[in-house]
Design an enzyme around this catalytic site. Structure first.
Site, PDB file in Angstrom:
ATOM      1  N   ARG A   1     -11.621   0.636  42.342  1.00 43.92           N
ATOM      2  CA  ARG A   1     -11.977   1.606  43.382  1.00 43.92           C
ATOM      3  C   ARG A   1     -11.436   3.001  43.037  1.00 43.92           C
ATOM      4  O   ARG A   1     -10.550   3.139  42.206  1.00 43.92           O
ATOM      5  CB  ARG A   1     -11.375   1.164  44.735  1.00 43.92           C
ATOM      6  CG  ARG A   1     -12.056  -0.037  45.336  1.00 43.92           C
ATOM      7  CD  ARG A   1     -11.307  -0.562  46.544  1.00 43.92           C
ATOM      8  NE  ARG A   1     -10.019  -1.147  46.217  1.00 43.92           N
ATOM      9  CZ  ARG A   1      -9.152  -1.640  47.099  1.00 43.92           C
ATOM     10  NH1 ARG A   1      -9.437  -1.596  48.377  1.00 43.92           N
ATOM     11  NH2 ARG A   1      -8.010  -2.152  46.712  1.00 43.92           N
TER      12      ARG A   1
ATOM     13  N   LYS B   1      -4.325   2.691  45.574  1.00 41.67           N
ATOM     14  CA  LYS B   1      -3.203   1.743  45.499  1.00 41.67           C
ATOM     15  C   LYS B   1      -1.864   2.473  45.545  1.00 41.67           C
ATOM     16  O   LYS B   1      -1.789   3.691  45.429  1.00 41.67           O
ATOM     17  CB  LYS B   1      -3.292   0.900  44.206  1.00 41.67           C
ATOM     18  CG  LYS B   1      -4.528   0.028  44.118  1.00 41.67           C
ATOM     19  CD  LYS B   1      -4.701  -0.911  45.293  1.00 41.67           C
ATOM     20  CE  LYS B   1      -3.731  -2.061  45.294  1.00 41.67           C
ATOM     21  NZ  LYS B   1      -4.045  -3.013  46.411  1.00 41.67           N
TER      22      LYS B   1
ATOM     23  N   TYR C   1      -2.787   3.457  50.110  1.00 41.33           N
ATOM     24  CA  TYR C   1      -2.124   2.227  50.553  1.00 41.33           C
ATOM     25  C   TYR C   1      -0.777   2.192  49.836  1.00 41.33           C
ATOM     26  O   TYR C   1      -0.750   2.169  48.596  1.00 41.33           O
ATOM     27  CB  TYR C   1      -2.911   0.982  50.118  1.00 41.33           C
ATOM     28  CG  TYR C   1      -4.174   0.703  50.892  1.00 41.33           C
ATOM     29  CD1 TYR C   1      -4.136   0.420  52.252  1.00 41.33           C
ATOM     30  CD2 TYR C   1      -5.413   0.673  50.259  1.00 41.33           C
ATOM     31  CE1 TYR C   1      -5.300   0.142  52.965  1.00 41.33           C
ATOM     32  CE2 TYR C   1      -6.576   0.397  50.961  1.00 41.33           C
ATOM     33  CZ  TYR C   1      -6.511   0.129  52.316  1.00 41.33           C
ATOM     34  OH  TYR C   1      -7.650  -0.150  53.011  1.00 41.33           O
TER      35      TYR C   1
ATOM     36  N   HIS D   1       2.242   0.110  50.951  1.00 36.70           N
ATOM     37  CA  HIS D   1       2.915  -1.199  51.046  1.00 36.70           C
ATOM     38  C   HIS D   1       4.387  -1.097  50.635  1.00 36.70           C
ATOM     39  O   HIS D   1       4.878  -1.877  49.826  1.00 36.70           O
ATOM     40  CB  HIS D   1       2.189  -2.260  50.198  1.00 36.70           C
ATOM     41  CG  HIS D   1       0.803  -2.513  50.678  1.00 36.70           C
ATOM     42  ND1 HIS D   1       0.530  -3.113  51.889  1.00 36.70           N
ATOM     43  CD2 HIS D   1      -0.398  -2.219  50.134  1.00 36.70           C
ATOM     44  CE1 HIS D   1      -0.778  -3.178  52.064  1.00 36.70           C
ATOM     45  NE2 HIS D   1      -1.372  -2.638  51.025  1.00 36.70           N
TER      46      HIS D   1
ATOM     47  N   GLU E   1      -2.361   1.676  55.442  1.00 35.42           N
ATOM     48  CA  GLU E   1      -2.290   0.405  56.173  1.00 35.42           C
ATOM     49  C   GLU E   1      -1.538   0.511  57.499  1.00 35.42           C
ATOM     50  O   GLU E   1      -1.651  -0.391  58.327  1.00 35.42           O
ATOM     51  CB  GLU E   1      -1.665  -0.696  55.300  1.00 35.42           C
ATOM     52  CG  GLU E   1      -0.184  -0.545  54.970  1.00 35.42           C
ATOM     53  CD  GLU E   1       0.075   0.318  53.746  1.00 35.42           C
ATOM     54  OE1 GLU E   1      -0.833   1.044  53.304  1.00 35.42           O
ATOM     55  OE2 GLU E   1       1.211   0.282  53.223  1.00 35.42           O
TER      56      GLU E   1
ATOM     57  N   ASP F   1      -1.243 -15.478  51.564  1.00 40.11           N
ATOM     58  CA  ASP F   1       0.203 -15.277  51.611  1.00 40.11           C
ATOM     59  C   ASP F   1       0.911 -16.543  51.152  1.00 40.11           C
ATOM     60  O   ASP F   1       0.768 -17.597  51.773  1.00 40.11           O
ATOM     61  CB  ASP F   1       0.758 -14.814  52.978  1.00 40.11           C
ATOM     62  CG  ASP F   1      -0.101 -15.187  54.138  1.00 40.11           C
ATOM     63  OD1 ASP F   1      -1.281 -14.884  54.039  1.00 40.11           O
ATOM     64  OD2 ASP F   1       0.391 -15.780  55.115  1.00 40.11           O
TER      65      ASP F   1
HETATM   66  N1  LIG Z   1      -7.294 -11.151  49.700  1.00 38.84           N
HETATM   67  C1  LIG Z   1      -7.596  -9.884  49.920  1.00 38.84           C
HETATM   68  O1  LIG Z   1      -8.029  -9.159  49.035  1.00 38.84           O
HETATM   69  C2  LIG Z   1      -7.430  -9.315  51.298  1.00 38.84           C
HETATM   70  C3  LIG Z   1      -7.971  -8.059  51.612  1.00 38.84           C
HETATM   71  C4  LIG Z   1      -7.852  -7.578  52.927  1.00 38.84           C
HETATM   72  C5  LIG Z   1      -7.163  -8.343  53.884  1.00 38.84           C
HETATM   73  N2  LIG Z   1      -6.618  -9.553  53.509  1.00 38.84           N
HETATM   74  C6  LIG Z   1      -5.891 -10.416  54.482  1.00 38.84           C
HETATM   75  O2  LIG Z   1      -6.814 -11.039  55.357  1.00 38.84           O
HETATM   76  C7  LIG Z   1      -6.094 -11.486  56.506  1.00 38.84           C
HETATM   77  C8  LIG Z   1      -6.901 -11.229  57.755  1.00 38.84           C
HETATM   78  O3  LIG Z   1      -7.010  -9.832  57.959  1.00 38.84           O
HETATM   79  P1  LIG Z   1      -7.706  -9.274  59.279  1.00 38.84           P
HETATM   80  O4  LIG Z   1      -7.744  -7.793  59.136  1.00 38.84           O
HETATM   81  O5  LIG Z   1      -8.981 -10.004  59.545  1.00 38.84           O
HETATM   82  O6  LIG Z   1      -6.612  -9.680  60.371  1.00 38.84           O
HETATM   83  P2  LIG Z   1      -6.782  -9.662  61.941  1.00 38.84           P
HETATM   84  O7  LIG Z   1      -5.430  -9.443  62.499  1.00 38.84           O
HETATM   85  O8  LIG Z   1      -7.916  -8.775  62.362  1.00 38.84           O
HETATM   86  O9  LIG Z   1      -7.249 -11.168  62.286  1.00 38.84           O
HETATM   87  C9  LIG Z   1      -6.408 -12.282  62.168  1.00 38.84           C
HETATM   88  C10 LIG Z   1      -6.840 -13.297  63.233  1.00 38.84           C
HETATM   89  O10 LIG Z   1      -6.080 -14.493  63.016  1.00 38.84           O
HETATM   90  C11 LIG Z   1      -5.863 -15.060  64.297  1.00 38.84           C
HETATM   91  N3  LIG Z   1      -4.805 -16.079  64.257  1.00 38.84           N
HETATM   92  C12 LIG Z   1      -3.464 -15.919  64.260  1.00 38.84           C
HETATM   93  N4  LIG Z   1      -2.859 -17.136  64.248  1.00 38.84           N
HETATM   94  C13 LIG Z   1      -3.848 -18.069  64.209  1.00 38.84           C
HETATM   95  C14 LIG Z   1      -3.890 -19.498  64.164  1.00 38.84           C
HETATM   96  N5  LIG Z   1      -2.768 -20.215  64.165  1.00 38.84           N
HETATM   97  N6  LIG Z   1      -5.093 -20.114  64.093  1.00 38.84           N
HETATM   98  C15 LIG Z   1      -6.231 -19.392  64.087  1.00 38.84           C
HETATM   99  N7  LIG Z   1      -6.268 -18.046  64.143  1.00 38.84           N
HETATM  100  C16 LIG Z   1      -5.095 -17.387  64.218  1.00 38.84           C
HETATM  101  C17 LIG Z   1      -5.530 -13.837  65.160  1.00 38.84           C
HETATM  102  O11 LIG Z   1      -5.638 -14.138  66.544  1.00 38.84           O
HETATM  103  C18 LIG Z   1      -6.571 -12.835  64.679  1.00 38.84           C
HETATM  104  O12 LIG Z   1      -7.760 -12.889  65.438  1.00 38.84           O
HETATM  105  C19 LIG Z   1      -4.745 -10.763  56.476  1.00 38.84           C
HETATM  106  O13 LIG Z   1      -3.738 -11.674  56.080  1.00 38.84           O
HETATM  107  C20 LIG Z   1      -4.940  -9.700  55.401  1.00 38.84           C
HETATM  108  O14 LIG Z   1      -3.726  -9.361  54.743  1.00 38.84           O
HETATM  109  C21 LIG Z   1      -6.748 -10.049  52.265  1.00 38.84           C
END
Ligand SMILES: NC(=O)c1ccc[n+]([C@@H]2O[C@H](COP(=O)([O-])OP(=O)(O)OC[C@H]3O[C@@H](n4cnc5c(N)ncnc54)[C@H](O)[C@@H]3O)[C@@H](O)[C@H]2O)c1
Length: 372
Positions: free
Chosen positions: A15, A74, A93, A95, A117, A269
């Site tokens: 990006r 980044k 970002y 972090h 973030e 995670d």
């Molecule tokens: N891998 C990647 O490249 C990448 C990129 C961006 C974001 N992410 C990750 O994706 C994840 C989600 O991000 P988001 O922005 O959608 O978060 P978000 O906070 O919008 O959504 C998370 C959801 O999980 C729900 N939740 C919490 N505990 C729960 C449980 N026990 N059972 C079911 N649902 C539960 C919450 O109520 C919420 O609706 C984050 O961990 C973020 O770091 C990863």
């Protein structure tokens, strides 16, 4: 002001901070833009595309040395430490809570660092994270589709509705931006989709966004176990608190799952919701545990760099333009959302989360900006 856009140097990061259209907006507002040679190539933008809208192509050194604001994607990596200097504004970002070394360098060099973030929308949302989460969720489904294929080590199931064949079940955990993104694609392929969340409001909102082949389930152990037994793919999109020591899906739970099923862990995670999750990379994206394929790439959006660049620039550009137009102090004083993202200010650590995590002294943004 002079805005500097360096080329990202992190592995597999394609990006760039903004598109030629974004650069055009700075130039039209009377600012100068220095962009590092080939910075946009990974997102499909050539140097000529940026030159046409008035950018000046430069070396990394020149970009960092001559700019007032460094606008990037980044965090600051070790080869970039040498460019840090007093009063330089870094908008990216960051972090910082996960990076002690970088945090110490940015404090020592007295930069002003604003992290994407941590910028909030005033309603508890993180508008500069949301578009990347949506892409990560969509990418998480595409990965499941890919690694369910026999040629990629999967059970050979096509995650789509095919007449005469039982429709696959895709379970998505978490109905946030990532989960909705994943559910949108999984459902449009005709799969049966179970979307689980503990927040009933999130599930209610999802009801109006998604088609009827998405079942909206409360996330409790009973529903989760049923999904584990019946699903062809599980896509984990929840946010698991870093302080929790337990898990949602334990190593033993994998024995409940169908042979050849896929876990696509978008949240990614380690030691988090999925006990068996360890972060992977685009170079080596999967591994197997108890016969279950795990995909846990931690920078999924980079695979869709052109889309991600545009989508990220759409949300960061108004803040970057405001800093350039008003000066960083005024922009921070007059915009509560932007101020939430202030992490470093001339030798002060102004992000509480990082001060707690790294046990460093904290000063509030309001204090450093003399807001009474
Ligand atoms: N891998 C990647 O490249 C990448 C990129 C961006 C974001 N992410 C990750 O994706 C994840 C989600 O991000 P988001 O922005 O959608 O978060 P978000 O906070 O919008 O959504 C998370 C959801 O999980 C729900 N939740 C919490 N505990 C729960 C449980 N026990 N059972 C079911 N649902 C539960 C919450 O109520 C919420 O609706 C984050 O961990 C973020 O770091 C990863």
């Amino acid at each position: 002001m002079i805005i500097g856009i360096p080329k990202e140097i992190k592995n597999n990061e394609y990006r760039v901070a903004t598109t030629p259209d974004g650069v055009n907006q700075f130039v039209k507002s009377g600012h100068r833009v220095l962009i590092e040679k080939n910075a946009g190539v990974g997102s499909g933008y050539s140097d000529e595309d940026y030159i046409k809208v008035g950018a000046i192509i430069s070396t990394a050194e020149e970009v960092y040395k001559s700019s007032d604001i460094i606008y990037k994607v980044k965090e600051i990596l070790p080869p970039e430490y040498k460019y840090m200097r007093e009063d330089l504004i870094i908008f990216t970002y960051l972090h910082s809570n996960a990076n002690r070394e970088m945090t110490e360098v940015l404090l020592k060099e007295k930069v002003i660092g604003i992290s994407y973030e941590d910028i909030e929308d005033g309603k508890g949302g993180f508008p500069l994270l949301k578009p990347m989460s949506e892409l990560a969720g969509k990418g998480g489904f595409i990965a499941a589709l890919n690694y369910a294929q026999s040629i990629n080590g999967g059970s050979g199931i096509l995650l789509a509705r095919v007449h005469g064949v039982k429709t696959p079940l895709v379970t998505i955990i978490g109905a946030g931006a990532a989960g909705i993104g994943a559910a949108e694609l999984a459902s449009s392929f005709g799969n049966k989709v179970s979307l689980l969340d503990i927040d009933l409001n999130r599930l209610e909102e999802a009801k109006y966004k998604l088609p009827p082949n998405v079942e909206l389930l409360y996330s409790d152990r009973g529903n989760l176990e049923k999904c584990l037994r019946e699903s062809d793919a599980i896509i984990n999109c929840l946010l698991w608190p870093k302080t929790r020591k337990d898990h949602l899906i334990y190593a033993d739970d994998l024995k409940l799952m169908k042979k050849g099923a896929v876990i696509s862990d978008v949240s990614c995670d380690e030691g988090g919701a999925i006990e068996t999750c360890k972060a992977t990379s685009h170079d080596n994206p999967i591994y197997k545990h108890t016969g279950i394929v795990h995909y846990a790439v931690d920078n999924i959006p980079s695979a869709f760099s052109r889309t991600a660049t545009t989508s990220l620039s759409n949300v960061t550009l108004p803040f970057a333009l405001s800093i350039a137009a008003n000066g960083v102090d005024n922009a921070l004083i007059n915009n509560d959302s932007l101020r939430k993202g202030l992490s470093f200010y001339k030798g002060n650590l102004t992000l509480k989360e990082t001060s707690i995590k790294l046990d460093l002294p904290y000063t509030s943004p309001e204090e450093v900006l003399n807001i009474v």
